[in-house]
Design a protein around this motif. Structure first.
Motif, PDB file in Angstrom:
ATOM      1  N   ALA A  18      58.635  47.030  10.852  1.00 13.50           N
ATOM      2  CA  ALA A  18      59.444  48.202  10.550  1.00 13.50           C
ATOM      3  C   ALA A  18      59.813  48.898  11.855  1.00 13.50           C
ATOM      4  N   SER A  19      61.072  49.284  11.968  1.00 10.20           N
ATOM      5  CA  SER A  19      61.518  49.961  13.183  1.00 10.20           C
ATOM      6  C   SER A  19      62.505  51.056  12.814  1.00 10.20           C
ATOM      7  N   GLY A  20      62.727  51.923  13.775  1.00 16.56           N
ATOM      8  CA  GLY A  20      63.651  53.021  13.546  1.00 16.56           C
ATOM      9  C   GLY A  20      62.929  54.349  13.473  1.00 16.56           C
ATOM     10  N   ARG A  21      63.533  55.270  12.748  1.00 18.16           N
ATOM     11  CA  ARG A  21      63.014  56.631  12.667  1.00 18.16           C
ATOM     12  C   ARG A  21      61.904  56.683  11.616  1.00 18.16           C
ATOM     13  N   ILE A  22      60.685  56.374  12.028  1.00 15.30           N
ATOM     14  CA  ILE A  22      59.540  56.323  11.118  1.00 15.30           C
ATOM     15  C   ILE A  22      58.614  57.477  11.416  1.00 15.30           C
TER      16      ILE A  22
END
Length: 120
Positions: A24-28
């Motif tokens: 999972a990647s991005g704005r987490i």
């Protein structure tokens, strides 16, 4: 934007083992439950199992040969399949519940799917 990117899979022989990854990647802001599903040819998508921060859970068919682990430092969930059989042939998908901020509810995200074909 949040995305789940899967890797692994391919053509394997009966009895082999393989490991699928889902990152999972991005704005987490926070990563919740992460699951693996599979969809065999001509069948509906079925839950393989999943994992929360407290540990994994499995569908009945997956309890013997499937192992799900997660690395929260890397936002990654893994699916290890041992002693593969032709009936494991399917597209495997990861799914995750992810909070992108502290104000909104978690949303569901899916990986792109990975083909696993078990054949001699």
């Amino acid at each position: 934007q949040v995305q789940l990117v899967q890797s692994g899979g391919g053509l394997v022989q009966p009895g082999d083992s393989l490991r699928l990854s889902c990152v999972a990647s991005g704005r987490i802001w926070s990563l919740g439950q992460m699951d693996w599903y599979r969809q065999a040819p001509g069948k509906q998508r079925a839950l393989v199992g999943g994992t929360t921060r407290t540990g994994p859970h499995y569908s009945d068919f997956a309890k013997d040969r499937f192992i799900i682990t997660r690395d929260d430092d890397e936002n990654t969930v893994y699916l290890q399949i041992n002693n593969l059989i032709p009936e494991d042939t399917a597209i495997y998908y990861c799914r995750a519940l992810i909070w992108t901020n502290e104000r909104e509810a978690a949303r569901e995200y899916w990986g792109q799917g990975t083909q696993v074909t078990v054949s001699s």
